[in-house]
Design a protein around this motif. Structure first.
Motif, PDB file in Angstrom:
ATOM      1  N   ARG A   1     -19.840  -9.651 -16.840  1.00  0.00           N
ATOM      2  CA  ARG A   1     -19.209 -10.821 -17.456  1.00  0.00           C
ATOM      3  C   ARG A   1     -17.715 -10.565 -17.601  1.00  0.00           C
ATOM      4  O   ARG A   1     -17.298  -9.449 -17.954  1.00  0.00           O
ATOM      5  N   HIS A   2     -16.911 -11.605 -17.366  1.00  0.00           N
ATOM      6  CA  HIS A   2     -15.469 -11.483 -17.548  1.00  0.00           C
ATOM      7  C   HIS A   2     -15.120 -11.864 -18.981  1.00  0.00           C
ATOM      8  O   HIS A   2     -15.351 -13.001 -19.395  1.00  0.00           O
ATOM      9  N   VAL A   3     -14.597 -10.901 -19.729  1.00  0.00           N
ATOM     10  CA  VAL A   3     -14.243 -11.113 -21.129  1.00  0.00           C
ATOM     11  C   VAL A   3     -12.736 -10.923 -21.274  1.00  0.00           C
ATOM     12  O   VAL A   3     -12.200  -9.880 -20.904  1.00  0.00           O
ATOM     13  N   THR A   4     -12.059 -11.934 -21.816  1.00  0.00           N
ATOM     14  CA  THR A   4     -10.618 -11.850 -22.030  1.00  0.00           C
ATOM     15  C   THR A   4     -10.345 -11.301 -23.416  1.00  0.00           C
ATOM     16  O   THR A   4     -10.829 -11.836 -24.425  1.00  0.00           O
TER      17      THR A   4
ATOM     18  N   PRO B 166     -17.624 -21.418 -31.894  1.00  0.00           N
ATOM     19  CA  PRO B 166     -16.235 -21.870 -31.807  1.00  0.00           C
ATOM     20  C   PRO B 166     -15.905 -22.494 -30.449  1.00  0.00           C
ATOM     21  O   PRO B 166     -16.594 -22.254 -29.453  1.00  0.00           O
ATOM     22  N   ARG B 167     -14.851 -23.287 -30.444  1.00  0.00           N
ATOM     23  CA  ARG B 167     -14.374 -23.854 -29.184  1.00  0.00           C
ATOM     24  C   ARG B 167     -13.991 -22.722 -28.234  1.00  0.00           C
ATOM     25  O   ARG B 167     -13.475 -21.692 -28.651  1.00  0.00           O
ATOM     26  N   GLY B 168     -14.214 -22.942 -26.967  1.00  0.00           N
ATOM     27  CA  GLY B 168     -13.845 -21.938 -25.979  1.00  0.00           C
ATOM     28  C   GLY B 168     -14.882 -20.865 -25.775  1.00  0.00           C
ATOM     29  O   GLY B 168     -14.647 -19.903 -25.026  1.00  0.00           O
ATOM     30  N   THR B 169     -16.042 -20.989 -26.428  1.00  0.00           N
ATOM     31  CA  THR B 169     -17.094 -19.992 -26.252  1.00  0.00           C
ATOM     32  C   THR B 169     -17.573 -20.004 -24.801  1.00  0.00           C
ATOM     33  O   THR B 169     -17.893 -21.069 -24.252  1.00  0.00           O
ATOM     34  N   PRO B 170     -17.606 -18.848 -24.148  1.00  0.00           N
ATOM     35  CA  PRO B 170     -18.072 -18.805 -22.760  1.00  0.00           C
ATOM     36  C   PRO B 170     -19.494 -19.351 -22.622  1.00  0.00           C
ATOM     37  O   PRO B 170     -20.323 -19.200 -23.524  1.00  0.00           O
ATOM     38  N   ALA B 171     -19.773 -19.944 -21.486  1.00  0.00           N
ATOM     39  CA  ALA B 171     -21.079 -20.564 -21.264  1.00  0.00           C
ATOM     40  C   ALA B 171     -22.209 -19.538 -21.282  1.00  0.00           C
ATOM     41  O   ALA B 171     -23.361 -19.876 -21.562  1.00  0.00           O
ATOM     42  N   TRP B 172     -21.872 -18.266 -20.993  1.00  0.00           N
ATOM     43  CA  TRP B 172     -22.921 -17.244 -20.933  1.00  0.00           C
ATOM     44  C   TRP B 172     -23.307 -16.677 -22.298  1.00  0.00           C
ATOM     45  O   TRP B 172     -24.249 -15.906 -22.408  1.00  0.00           O
ATOM     46  N   VAL B 173     -22.589 -17.070 -23.346  1.00  0.00           N
ATOM     47  CA  VAL B 173     -22.953 -16.624 -24.692  1.00  0.00           C
ATOM     48  C   VAL B 173     -24.169 -17.407 -25.168  1.00  0.00           C
ATOM     49  O   VAL B 173     -24.195 -18.640 -25.090  1.00  0.00           O
TER      50      VAL B 173
ATOM     51  N   VAL C 286     -25.894 -16.272 -30.956  1.00  0.00           N
ATOM     52  CA  VAL C 286     -26.878 -15.192 -31.029  1.00  0.00           C
ATOM     53  C   VAL C 286     -26.357 -14.066 -30.150  1.00  0.00           C
ATOM     54  O   VAL C 286     -26.191 -14.233 -28.938  1.00  0.00           O
ATOM     55  N   ILE C 287     -26.073 -12.933 -30.756  1.00  0.00           N
ATOM     56  CA  ILE C 287     -25.470 -11.819 -30.016  1.00  0.00           C
ATOM     57  C   ILE C 287     -26.582 -10.888 -29.546  1.00  0.00           C
ATOM     58  O   ILE C 287     -27.107 -10.084 -30.313  1.00  0.00           O
ATOM     59  N   ASP C 288     -26.939 -11.018 -28.273  1.00  0.00           N
ATOM     60  CA  ASP C 288     -28.023 -10.185 -27.777  1.00  0.00           C
ATOM     61  C   ASP C 288     -27.653  -9.355 -26.557  1.00  0.00           C
ATOM     62  O   ASP C 288     -28.522  -8.798 -25.890  1.00  0.00           O
ATOM     63  N   ASP C 289     -26.350  -9.255 -26.263  1.00  0.00           N
ATOM     64  CA  ASP C 289     -25.926  -8.353 -25.197  1.00  0.00           C
ATOM     65  C   ASP C 289     -24.504  -7.865 -25.459  1.00  0.00           C
ATOM     66  O   ASP C 289     -23.805  -8.375 -26.337  1.00  0.00           O
ATOM     67  N   LEU C 290     -24.109  -6.852 -24.712  1.00  0.00           N
ATOM     68  CA  LEU C 290     -22.804  -6.227 -24.920  1.00  0.00           C
ATOM     69  C   LEU C 290     -21.640  -7.187 -24.673  1.00  0.00           C
ATOM     70  O   LEU C 290     -20.685  -7.205 -25.460  1.00  0.00           O
ATOM     71  N   PRO C 291     -21.656  -7.998 -23.604  1.00  0.00           N
ATOM     72  CA  PRO C 291     -20.518  -8.921 -23.423  1.00  0.00           C
ATOM     73  C   PRO C 291     -20.306  -9.835 -24.626  1.00  0.00           C
ATOM     74  O   PRO C 291     -19.165 -10.071 -25.036  1.00  0.00           O
ATOM     75  N   ALA C 292     -21.380 -10.346 -25.206  1.00  0.00           N
ATOM     76  CA  ALA C 292     -21.240 -11.230 -26.373  1.00  0.00           C
ATOM     77  C   ALA C 292     -20.693 -10.475 -27.574  1.00  0.00           C
ATOM     78  O   ALA C 292     -19.899 -11.009 -28.355  1.00  0.00           O
ATOM     79  N   LEU C 293     -21.094  -9.218 -27.736  1.00  0.00           N
ATOM     80  CA  LEU C 293     -20.599  -8.421 -28.857  1.00  0.00           C
ATOM     81  C   LEU C 293     -19.108  -8.132 -28.690  1.00  0.00           C
ATOM     82  O   LEU C 293     -18.332  -8.224 -29.656  1.00  0.00           O
TER      83      LEU C 293
END
Length: 288
Positions: A12-15, A73-80, A101-108
């Motif tokens: 996942r691309h995380v900025t 929040p606004r701007g939340t990636p679609a993969w979250v 719901v935080i269930d993977d490392l990219p979301a965390l």
């Protein structure tokens, strides 16, 4: 300057932004917050998985403005992962809330980049109608401290054991202590209230079960109300917004029994990473 960098986290691309920004007065930066959550993820994510998360965000650091954020929040990636859940009694008169719901490392990592220092979760999982966890939040009224909380925790441990519930202790990361167990009944709030009231009757000089703040000085408030389905409690391994990056840390019963000063049970992010490397996840039995 709002410097940004995009990283690959498990595909996942995380900025990320402002990694050098100080969020704690001792010099702990936003980059270090993200690094901590990335490193603690293997033991923290199983406790977050499947639970709606309320984030406590400190965009200008622990001494700046803070806000609780339940809604996505606004701007939340679609993969979250998000879930729309009923919100009866919402302070903003909303019938539903779209939770993260935080269930993977990219979301965390994405959440940490929002300066969401503290993560709070319910005692139930999405899709369940009953809680799977019981919590007793021990809050000391000064001059009482976590030392007195440890005394109360041992009393509660014995009482829970009599009902077949094995208790696990963690620091709040603030000034108190919390006991967790697998939910023994559907009405965990009523059950917890009964425990608190029983303990207050048998140890009136040490324990208080009432919400009234005037009754708390020098005693330990056993907060049973955290089992209310609408309430959340700080998640195990979450950072806390203190002068140092303290953590809500699982502890052993030997540590509970051996606590003599409040400093005995203060653990920072580095301490917790070392403890997990040495002993693993002391809260793992609650995942079974």
């Amino acid at each position: 300057m709002n410097e940004k960098v995009t990283v690959d986290v498990e595909g996942r691309h995380v900025t990320l932004s402002n990694l050098d920004k100080l969020l704690y007065p001792n010099g702990f930066t936003k980059g270090q917050v993200i690094d901590y959550y990335s490193r603690i993820a293997p033991v923290m994510l199983p406790h977050l998985a499947g639970r709606a998360v309320t984030r406590k965000r400190y965009p200008d650091g622990v001494h700046g403005p803070v806000f609780f954020e339940k809604n996505t929040p606004r701007g939340t990636p679609a993969w979250v992962h998000t879930e729309v859940l009923a919100s009866p009694g919402s302070s903003k008169d909303r019938d539903t809330i779209e939770y993260v719901v935080i269930d993977d490392l990219p979301a965390l990592v994405w959440t940490a980049n929002l300066a969401a220092l503290e993560l709070h979760t319910h005692m139930w999982k999405v899709g369940r109608t009953t809680p799977d966890l019981l919590v007793l939040d021990l809050d000391p009224g000064p001059p009482a401290s976590i030392v007195e909380c440890c005394e109360v925790a041992q009393l509660l441990r014995d009482r829970l054991a009599a009902d077949g519930v094995e208790a696990y202790a963690k620091t709040s990361g603030n000034k108190g202590l919390q006991l967790y167990g697998k939910a023994p009944v559907r009405d965990t709030s009523g059950y917890a209230k009964g425990l608190a009231e029983q303990l207050e009757r048998s140890h009136p000089d040490l324990v208080v079960s009432r919400m009234t703040k005037a009754a708390r000085p020098g005693k330990v408030f056993v907060d049973w109300s955290q089992n209310n389905p609408a309430k959340t409690t700080v998640t195990v391994y979450s950072l806390r917004a203190r002068d140092e990056p303290t953590v809500s840390t699982p502890i052993t019963w030997d540590e509970v029994a051996g606590c003599r000063t409040a400093a005995d049970l203060v653990f920072t992010s580095d301490d917790v990473l070392d403890r997990v490397a040495a002993d693993g996840d002391l809260f793992a039995p609650l995942l079974d």
